[in-house]
Each structure stands twice: as C-alpha cells, then as structure tokens.
Scaffold this motif. Structure first.
Motif, mmCIF file in Angstrom:
data_model
loop_
_atom_site.group_PDB
_atom_site.id
_atom_site.type_symbol
_atom_site.label_atom_id
_atom_site.label_comp_id
_atom_site.label_asym_id
_atom_site.label_seq_id
_atom_site.Cartn_x
_atom_site.Cartn_y
_atom_site.Cartn_z
ATOM 1 N N ARG A 209 3.265 40.832 53.182
ATOM 2 C CA ARG A 209 1.894 41.334 53.309
ATOM 3 C C ARG A 209 1.131 40.326 54.145
ATOM 4 O O ARG A 209 1.392 39.112 54.056
ATOM 5 C CB ARG A 209 1.226 41.482 51.941
ATOM 6 C CG ARG A 209 1.702 42.667 51.102
ATOM 7 C CD ARG A 209 1.280 44.007 51.701
ATOM 8 N NE ARG A 209 1.686 45.154 50.899
ATOM 9 C CZ ARG A 209 2.805 45.861 51.100
ATOM 10 N NH1 ARG A 209 3.627 45.524 52.074
ATOM 11 N NH2 ARG A 209 3.078 46.903 50.339
ATOM 12 N N MET B 70 11.609 57.943 50.629
ATOM 13 C CA MET B 70 10.486 57.362 49.872
ATOM 14 C C MET B 70 9.561 58.473 49.373
ATOM 15 O O MET B 70 9.107 58.462 48.224
ATOM 16 C CB MET B 70 9.703 56.388 50.764
ATOM 17 C CG MET B 70 10.473 55.131 51.120
ATOM 18 S SD MET B 70 9.720 54.221 52.500
ATOM 19 C CE MET B 70 8.245 53.541 51.721
ATOM 20 N N SER C 218 9.709 49.925 57.047
ATOM 21 C CA SER C 218 10.517 50.936 56.336
ATOM 22 C C SER C 218 10.563 52.256 57.096
ATOM 23 O O SER C 218 11.079 53.253 56.573
ATOM 24 C CB SER C 218 9.938 51.168 54.933
ATOM 25 O OG SER C 218 8.633 51.704 55.020
ATOM 26 N N LEU D 279 14.307 51.976 50.404
ATOM 27 C CA LEU D 279 13.879 51.394 51.688
ATOM 28 C C LEU D 279 14.511 50.032 51.966
ATOM 29 O O LEU D 279 14.268 49.431 53.011
ATOM 30 C CB LEU D 279 12.343 51.294 51.759
ATOM 31 C CG LEU D 279 11.574 50.670 50.594
ATOM 32 C CD1 LEU D 279 12.000 49.302 50.234
ATOM 33 C CD2 LEU D 279 10.093 50.746 50.852
ATOM 34 N N THR E 254 5.409 53.539 48.236
ATOM 35 C CA THR E 254 5.588 52.166 48.728
ATOM 36 C C THR E 254 6.381 51.421 47.663
ATOM 37 O O THR E 254 6.374 51.824 46.493
ATOM 38 C CB THR E 254 4.243 51.428 48.883
ATOM 39 O OG1 THR E 254 3.576 51.412 47.618
ATOM 40 C CG2 THR E 254 3.344 52.078 49.916
ATOM 41 N N VAL E 255 7.006 50.329 48.081
ATOM 42 C CA VAL E 255 7.583 49.468 47.048
ATOM 43 C C VAL E 255 6.521 48.502 46.549
ATOM 44 O O VAL E 255 6.440 48.217 45.357
ATOM 45 C CB VAL E 255 8.856 48.739 47.559
ATOM 46 C CG1 VAL E 255 8.575 47.807 48.716
ATOM 47 C CG2 VAL E 255 9.521 47.974 46.425
ATOM 48 N N GLY E 256 5.668 48.009 47.461
ATOM 49 C CA GLY E 256 4.601 47.082 47.073
ATOM 50 C C GLY E 256 3.510 47.819 46.317
ATOM 51 O O GLY E 256 3.216 48.982 46.603
ATOM 52 N N HIS F 204 3.093 47.721 60.832
ATOM 53 C CA HIS F 204 3.540 47.956 59.440
ATOM 54 C C HIS F 204 4.539 49.125 59.375
ATOM 55 O O HIS F 204 4.296 50.137 58.706
ATOM 56 C CB HIS F 204 2.329 48.224 58.528
ATOM 57 C CG HIS F 204 2.621 47.963 57.086
ATOM 58 N ND1 HIS F 204 1.682 47.515 56.179
ATOM 59 C CD2 HIS F 204 3.768 48.075 56.375
ATOM 60 C CE1 HIS F 204 2.219 47.381 54.989
ATOM 61 N NE2 HIS F 204 3.501 47.726 55.075
#
Ligand code: DGY
Length: 328
Positions: free
Chosen positions: A246, A305, A296, A107, A82-84, A293
């Motif tokens: 989010r 990813m 991406s 992404l 994930t990026v988060g 969600h």
C-alpha cells in the motif's frame, strides 16, 4: 447485532461496475443495485446507497467506517473484492455483528508475477528506455545505454512474507537464482523458510543486505511510512525498491529524493499514498516505474476475485458460513 430479515426482500449494493455474468446470480437471492457507470460514490452518496441494504459488494475504493455503518442498520455482510482490508474499519463491523469477507488466494500468483515484473522493469530501466525510444531519442547503440542492475543472482529482501511474499520468494530463488531474505511480523516455520529458500532478517539488516527490496505486507497504522528517509539511507547505494503493498507504507517524498540524488538505483511502484493522485516528485523521478494499482489485474484473476466476492455474499445472505471471512 444486524440480522437478516425473516421475510421481505434482501437488498444488495454492488458499488462498482463488475462482470455482469458474475453478478447476475445474486439476483436470485436479492434485489441488486448496480453501478453501471463505475463511478466511485463519495462517502455521503455511499451512505445513502447502503442505508437500506443487507449486503455490499465493494472494492478498495469504498471506505467503510463507523459513521457509514451507523447509517446502515440492516447491513449484515460486506464483501470486498480485495485481499487487503485496510479500507474497512473491522472493529466497527465486529461491534455491529457485520460479517466482512475478502478475496485472498485467487490473486496470489498473478500479484507475485506483477511484483516480479515491476522489479525487472525497474532494475533494468524498461520504463525510461521505452519512453526514450518512443520520443525518438535513440540514435545509436551505446555501451552503457540504460545499463541498470542485474536481478538474477542478486539478493532480494522481501518485507511481508504472507502468501504473495512467499510466491515472490519462490520465483526469485528457483527462477532467478537469487538469495532471498525476508522480514515479517512473525517468523515463518522452518519448513516454509526452507521451501521458499528464504532467510529471516530484522528490517535494518534486510535493508542493508539486499540489492532489491520488495514490499508485500498488509497496511496497518503501525506500517505507516515504515520505509522513510532513515530506512532508505540504510539501503545499498544503487538498490531497487518495489512496492506492491500500500502506498502509505513508503514516505514517497523521501523515496523521490533518494531517486533524484542517485542513492537508490530504481523504484517500481504500483500503489500510492493518495491514489489515484501520485506524489509530483515521483512523477518526474528518474528510474522509477509507476503503474496504476494493477498487480492483481489479469482478466482470469479479476474474474476469480469477483466470483469469490459474490460467493461470499451469497453464502452469508443464504445463511451459510462465508468462504473467506476476514478474521480481525
Ligand atoms: C488487493 O486485493 O488488496 C489489491 O491491492 C487490490 O486492491
């Protein structure tokens, strides 16, 4: 500080079902425990599965906190696809010398595409219109049937002007002739503002001036319910709210109320505070596009990813610097 063993096998947990051809090379450097059924391990089970591992491949569904780390004395690297990174206690990892890596950049464009798709779908009421047609309710063409808001030529306010926010700004300004405003913790350098054709605003002003507001910032406790009833009241009547950040950034009850009352024109939401549960008032809110969600989720991007997450794991397990570490 957690260290890799000088001898003996390395052990890695891949906590979800991930493309086998991307995971397989890991087996050359470590014993790999996979999750073929893709079940999300409850916290206690995750702790047990990670207890003897040196590396972890996780997603946003696995929560990493201090209690879990205390049960995993050998853990050296956590690689999230994930990026988060709001699901990881970064301070607790740093205290224990555990390296955290994530999967940015690969992404960005796919997520920006999706943010724009949600904006278009919400403003033009594509979700409601499709359900209406499929329900057999379409009996004739009529003048104002699903007459939504225009996107082209309108004003877009982007909250969170990181890589994804900037990619959305370029689509908006160059592709749709939109006026772009942005709000960010730190103002961008002038050359990036110019390249994105975006003007800085404080949050209240951005909310007042925008026809459409798109949220693309990382989650932090400071950002919790950043958009609540007060902020929604500042938004223009008929405005659109899009959230690809989010769920916790938006007070969902206040948003649903604003859709039901007609103050907001539309919403497009890909993230939810209690996901996969969705606030019941949103489920029956009008002019609201809801997606699970997936911003991406194009196949090439999800593979990229996963590949980056594996490359990061391999690098640390082989004593090399990770490609994309998370800097706290
Ligand atoms: C991310 O990469 O942070 C996306 O939200 C997927 O979890």
């Amino acid at each position: 500080m957690n260290r890799l063993p000088d001898d003996g096998p390395l052990r890695v947990l891949v906590a979800r079902a991930v493309f086998a051809d991307i995971i397989d090379p890991l087996r050359a450097v470590a014993e790999v425990e996979t999750t073929p059924d893709d079940a999300i391990s409850p916290p206690k089970v995750l702790r047990q599965r990670l207890a003897d591992k040196h590396g972890a491949f996780i997603t946003g569904s696995e929560r990493i906190d201090a209690a879990l780390l205390d049960a995993c004395p050998d853990l050296r690297v956590i690689s999230t696809m994930t990026v988060g990174v709001d699901h990881i206690d970064l301070a607790a990892c740093a205290e224990r010398g555990i390296i955290v890596t994530h999967s940015p950049d690969v992404l960005t464009e796919t997520t920006a595409d999706f943010g724009f798709a949600l904006l278009l779908a919400a403003a033009r009421q594509i979700g409601d219109a499709e359900r209406y047609l499929r329900a057999g309710k379409w009996s004739k063409w009529s003048v104002d049937l699903f007459a939504g808001a225009d996107v082209h030529g309108s004003t877009l306010g982007i909250v969170g002007m990181g890589r994804i926010g900037q990619a959305i700004a370029r689509r908006a300004a160059l592709g749709f002739g939109m006026r772009v405003l942005y709000h960010n913790r730190t103002r961008l350098p002038p050359q990036i503002e110019a390249e994105c054709r975006a003007a800085y605003r404080d949050l209240p002003r951005l909310l007042r001036e925008s026809d459409h507001v798109l949220l693309a910032m990382p989650y932090s406790p400071q950002a919790h319910h950043l958009i609540g009833a007060q902020q929604i009241a500042l938004m223009r009547p008929g405005a659109t709210l899009v959230n690809i950040a989010r769920g916790g950034v938006v007070d969902e009850a206040a948003l649903a109320a604003a859709l039901h009352s007609g103050h907001l024109g539309a919403a497009g939401l890909d993230v939810f505070e209690g996901e996969p549960q969705v606030h019941p008032a949103l489920l029956d809110a009008p002019r609201c596009v809801l997606t699970p969600h997936i911003a991406s989720s194009s196949m090439p991007t999800r593979r990229a990813m996963a590949q980056l997450a594996v490359d990061n794991l391999m690098a640390v397990l082989q004593g090399r610097p990770p490609l994309t570490p998370v800097t706290a």
